[in-house]
Design a protein around this motif. Structure first.
Motif, PDB file in Angstrom:
ATOM      1  N   SER A 124       5.640  -2.137   5.637  1.00 32.37           N
ATOM      2  CA  SER A 124       4.222  -2.246   5.292  1.00 32.37           C
ATOM      3  C   SER A 124       3.452  -1.533   6.383  1.00 32.37           C
ATOM      4  CB  SER A 124       3.793  -3.707   5.132  1.00 32.37           C
ATOM      5  OG  SER A 124       4.114  -4.453   6.273  1.00 32.37           O
ATOM      6  N   LEU A 125       2.190  -1.250   6.121  1.00 31.69           N
ATOM      7  CA  LEU A 125       1.340  -0.538   7.071  1.00 31.69           C
ATOM      8  C   LEU A 125       0.118  -1.359   7.415  1.00 31.69           C
ATOM      9  CD1 LEU A 125       1.198   2.994   5.371  1.00 31.69           C
ATOM     10  CD2 LEU A 125       2.593   2.346   7.345  1.00 31.69           C
ATOM     11  N   ASN A 126      -0.307  -1.250   8.657  1.00 31.19           N
ATOM     12  CA  ASN A 126      -1.634  -1.694   9.073  1.00 31.19           C
ATOM     13  C   ASN A 126      -2.378  -0.442   9.491  1.00 31.19           C
ATOM     14  OD1 ASN A 126      -1.209  -4.418   8.672  1.00 31.19           O
ATOM     15  ND2 ASN A 126      -0.646  -4.816  10.789  1.00 31.19           N
ATOM     16  N   ILE A 127      -3.531  -0.200   8.878  1.00 30.85           N
ATOM     17  CA  ILE A 127      -4.335   0.977   9.198  1.00 30.85           C
ATOM     18  C   ILE A 127      -5.699   0.494   9.662  1.00 30.85           C
ATOM     19  CG2 ILE A 127      -5.304   3.144   8.352  1.00 30.85           C
ATOM     20  CD1 ILE A 127      -3.135   3.077   6.155  1.00 30.85           C
ATOM     21  N   THR A 128      -6.103   0.957  10.845  1.00 32.40           N
ATOM     22  CA  THR A 128      -7.353   0.503  11.451  1.00 32.40           C
ATOM     23  C   THR A 128      -8.191   1.700  11.881  1.00 32.40           C
ATOM     24  OG1 THR A 128      -6.171  -1.399  12.362  1.00 32.40           O
ATOM     25  CG2 THR A 128      -8.364  -0.941  13.259  1.00 32.40           C
ATOM     26  N   PRO A 129      -9.359   1.912  11.277  1.00 33.45           N
ATOM     27  CA  PRO A 129     -10.251   2.943  11.795  1.00 33.45           C
ATOM     28  C   PRO A 129     -10.722   2.535  13.195  1.00 33.45           C
ATOM     29  CG  PRO A 129     -10.981   2.161   9.633  1.00 33.45           C
ATOM     30  CD  PRO A 129      -9.913   1.237  10.106  1.00 33.45           C
ATOM     31  N   LEU A 130     -10.568   3.417  14.182  1.00 31.27           N
ATOM     32  CA  LEU A 130     -10.999   3.057  15.534  1.00 31.27           C
ATOM     33  C   LEU A 130     -12.509   2.861  15.586  1.00 31.27           C
ATOM     34  CD1 LEU A 130      -8.740   5.210  17.877  1.00 31.27           C
ATOM     35  CD2 LEU A 130      -8.410   2.884  17.035  1.00 31.27           C
ATOM     36  N   GLU A 131     -13.222   3.497  14.685  1.00 27.58           N
ATOM     37  CA  GLU A 131     -14.674   3.399  14.628  1.00 27.58           C
ATOM     38  C   GLU A 131     -15.147   1.976  14.301  1.00 27.58           C
ATOM     39  OE1 GLU A 131     -17.345   6.829  13.086  1.00 27.58           O
ATOM     40  OE2 GLU A 131     -16.923   5.535  11.372  1.00 27.58           O
ATOM     41  N   THR A 132     -14.432   1.288  13.403  1.00 32.29           N
ATOM     42  CA  THR A 132     -14.849  -0.052  12.985  1.00 32.29           C
ATOM     43  C   THR A 132     -13.976  -1.165  13.550  1.00 32.29           C
ATOM     44  OG1 THR A 132     -13.469  -0.083  10.990  1.00 32.29           O
ATOM     45  CG2 THR A 132     -15.709   0.853  10.788  1.00 32.29           C
ATOM     46  N   GLY A 133     -12.692  -0.862  13.799  1.00 31.14           N
ATOM     47  CA  GLY A 133     -11.764  -1.878  14.293  1.00 31.14           C
ATOM     48  C   GLY A 133     -11.303  -2.858  13.228  1.00 31.14           C
ATOM     49  N   VAL A 134     -11.601  -2.592  11.962  1.00 33.07           N
ATOM     50  CA  VAL A 134     -11.222  -3.488  10.863  1.00 33.07           C
ATOM     51  C   VAL A 134      -9.892  -3.032  10.268  1.00 33.07           C
ATOM     52  CG1 VAL A 134     -11.879  -4.406   8.610  1.00 33.07           C
ATOM     53  CG2 VAL A 134     -13.634  -4.000  10.355  1.00 33.07           C
ATOM     54  N   THR A 135      -8.868  -3.853  10.416  1.00 29.55           N
ATOM     55  CA  THR A 135      -7.512  -3.517   9.958  1.00 29.55           C
ATOM     56  C   THR A 135      -7.343  -3.825   8.476  1.00 29.55           C
ATOM     57  OG1 THR A 135      -6.608  -3.969  12.143  1.00 29.55           O
ATOM     58  CG2 THR A 135      -5.059  -4.015  10.300  1.00 29.55           C
ATOM     59  N   GLN A 136      -6.740  -2.873   7.774  1.00 30.96           N
ATOM     60  CA  GLN A 136      -6.380  -3.059   6.372  1.00 30.96           C
ATOM     61  C   GLN A 136      -4.863  -2.970   6.275  1.00 30.96           C
ATOM     62  OE1 GLN A 136      -8.621  -3.910   4.155  1.00 30.96           O
ATOM     63  NE2 GLN A 136     -10.354  -3.518   5.501  1.00 30.96           N
ATOM     64  N   SER A 137      -4.266  -3.886   5.537  1.00 27.43           N
ATOM     65  CA  SER A 137      -2.809  -3.931   5.384  1.00 27.43           C
ATOM     66  C   SER A 137      -2.410  -3.430   4.005  1.00 27.43           C
ATOM     67  CB  SER A 137      -2.293  -5.354   5.578  1.00 27.43           C
ATOM     68  OG  SER A 137      -2.584  -5.789   6.876  1.00 27.43           O
ATOM     69  N   LEU A 138      -1.247  -2.781   3.953  1.00 24.48           N
ATOM     70  CA  LEU A 138      -0.724  -2.283   2.694  1.00 24.48           C
ATOM     71  C   LEU A 138       0.779  -2.514   2.655  1.00 24.48           C
ATOM     72  CD1 LEU A 138      -1.177  -0.660   0.036  1.00 24.48           C
ATOM     73  CD2 LEU A 138      -0.655   1.394   1.378  1.00 24.48           C
ATOM     74  N   ALA A 139       1.243  -3.255   1.656  1.00 25.66           N
ATOM     75  CA  ALA A 139       2.677  -3.440   1.448  1.00 25.66           C
ATOM     76  C   ALA A 139       3.194  -2.178   0.774  1.00 25.66           C
ATOM     77  CB  ALA A 139       2.937  -4.659   0.580  1.00 25.66           C
ATOM     78  N   VAL A 140       3.987  -1.400   1.496  1.00 26.63           N
ATOM     79  CA  VAL A 140       4.509  -0.139   0.980  1.00 26.63           C
ATOM     80  C   VAL A 140       5.779  -0.391   0.186  1.00 26.63           C
ATOM     81  CG1 VAL A 140       5.459   2.121   1.619  1.00 26.63           C
ATOM     82  CG2 VAL A 140       3.468   1.193   2.835  1.00 26.63           C
ATOM     83  N   GLY A 141       6.675  -1.210   0.720  1.00 29.36           N
ATOM     84  CA  GLY A 141       7.933  -1.513   0.050  1.00 29.36           C
ATOM     85  C   GLY A 141       9.068  -0.670   0.567  1.00 29.36           C
ATOM     86  N   LYS A 142      10.009  -0.368  -0.316  1.00 29.69           N
ATOM     87  CA  LYS A 142      11.244   0.319   0.062  1.00 29.69           C
ATOM     88  C   LYS A 142      11.005   1.815   0.273  1.00 29.69           C
ATOM     89  CE  LYS A 142      15.947   1.110  -1.625  1.00 29.69           C
ATOM     90  NZ  LYS A 142      16.861   0.859  -2.744  1.00 29.69           N
ATOM     91  N   THR A 143      11.435   2.299   1.421  1.00 26.22           N
ATOM     92  CA  THR A 143      11.457   3.729   1.711  1.00 26.22           C
ATOM     93  C   THR A 143      12.914   4.137   1.824  1.00 26.22           C
ATOM     94  OG1 THR A 143      11.343   3.380   4.101  1.00 26.22           O
ATOM     95  CG2 THR A 143       9.252   3.678   2.955  1.00 26.22           C
ATOM     96  N   SER A 144      13.279   5.231   1.186  1.00 26.17           N
ATOM     97  CA  SER A 144      14.678   5.670   1.165  1.00 26.17           C
ATOM     98  C   SER A 144      14.833   6.975   1.926  1.00 26.17           C
ATOM     99  CB  SER A 144      15.147   5.879  -0.275  1.00 26.17           C
ATOM    100  OG  SER A 144      15.087   4.661  -0.983  1.00 26.17           O
ATOM    101  N   TRP A 145      16.017   7.159   2.512  1.00 23.22           N
ATOM    102  CA  TRP A 145      16.331   8.387   3.237  1.00 23.22           C
ATOM    103  C   TRP A 145      16.334   9.553   2.253  1.00 23.22           C
ATOM    104  CZ3 TRP A 145      16.456  10.333   7.889  1.00 23.22           C
ATOM    105  CH2 TRP A 145      17.119  11.535   8.102  1.00 23.22           C
ATOM    106  N   GLN A 146      15.578  10.618   2.582  1.00 18.93           N
ATOM    107  CA  GLN A 146      15.455  11.772   1.699  1.00 18.93           C
ATOM    108  C   GLN A 146      16.032  13.051   2.298  1.00 18.93           C
ATOM    109  OE1 GLN A 146      14.076  11.506  -1.521  1.00 18.93           O
ATOM    110  NE2 GLN A 146      14.270   9.357  -1.000  1.00 18.93           N
TER     111      GLN A 146
END
Length: 144
Positions: A85-107
Motif C-alpha cells: 500500500s502507499l502513503n502519499i503526503t504533499p509536503l505543502e499540506t502535510g495531509v497523508t492519503q493512503s491507497l491499498a495497491v495490492g499485489k505487485t508482480s515481478w515484470q
C-alpha cells in the motif's frame, strides 16, 4: 560513560524527520503526472528506502486517465510478488492519503515489481494534476 548510539536521520525540505520514504517531485509528460524512470522519464525522486535490509528503488508512480501505475525494484530480488500500500503526503499540506495497491508482480529487470490501480480515489487522483507539477510529495511504500 561514552556515547552508546549514534542516530542518523534524513531531514527533508519541510524540516520534518523522515526515514525510509521517497520524496517525489511531480513531473509531467503527455498528460501523465508523477514520476517515471522506466519510459518517458519525468519527475524526480530522492530518498533511501529499504525493505528487509535491501535497497528499494521507485521506478514508476504515474497517473493517467484514471489509472495509477506503480513500479519499484528491490535489490537482489528477481521474482515473486509483493503486497503493498502507499502513503502519499504533499509536503505543502502535510495531509497523508493512503491507497491499498495490492499485489505487485515481478515484470523483469527494467521495471521490477509492477501493478496498476484502476478507479483511483479522488483524494489520490487530485494530487496528480498540472497544478502540482514541480511540487514535492512524500511517498511511503508499505509492504504488507
Amino acid at each position: 560513560m561514552g556515547l552508546n548510539r549514534l542516530f542518523m536521520v534524513k531531514h527533508v525540505e519541510s524540516g520534518a524527520v523522515d526515514e525510509n520514504v521517497f520524496i517525489m517531485t511531480m513531473g509531467t509528460k503527455s498528460g501523465q503526472y508523477g514520476y517515471n524512470a522506466n519510459s518517458g522519464y519525468y519527475g524526480e525522486v530522492t530518498g533511501n528506502v529499504t525493505h528487509d535490509g535491501r535497497a528499494v528503488t521507485l521506478v514508476i508512480l504515474s497517473y493517467y486517465g484514471g489509472w495509477l501505475d506503480v513500479a519499484f525494484k528491490e535489490e537482489g530480488v528477481t521474482s515473486g510478488s509483493r503486497n503493498i500500500s502507499l502513503n502519499i503526503t504533499p509536503l505543502e499540506t502535510g495531509v497523508t492519503q493512503s491507497l491499498a495497491v495490492g499485489k505487485t508482480s515481478w515484470q523483469g529487470t527494467a521495471t521490477g515489481f509492477y501493478t496498476y490501480v484502476q478507479r483511483v480515489p479522488s483524494n489520490i487522483s487530485s494530487m496528480f494534476t498540472a497544478a502540482n507539477v514541480d511540487k514535492k510529495f512524500k511517498v511511503e511504500i508499505i509492504f504488507n
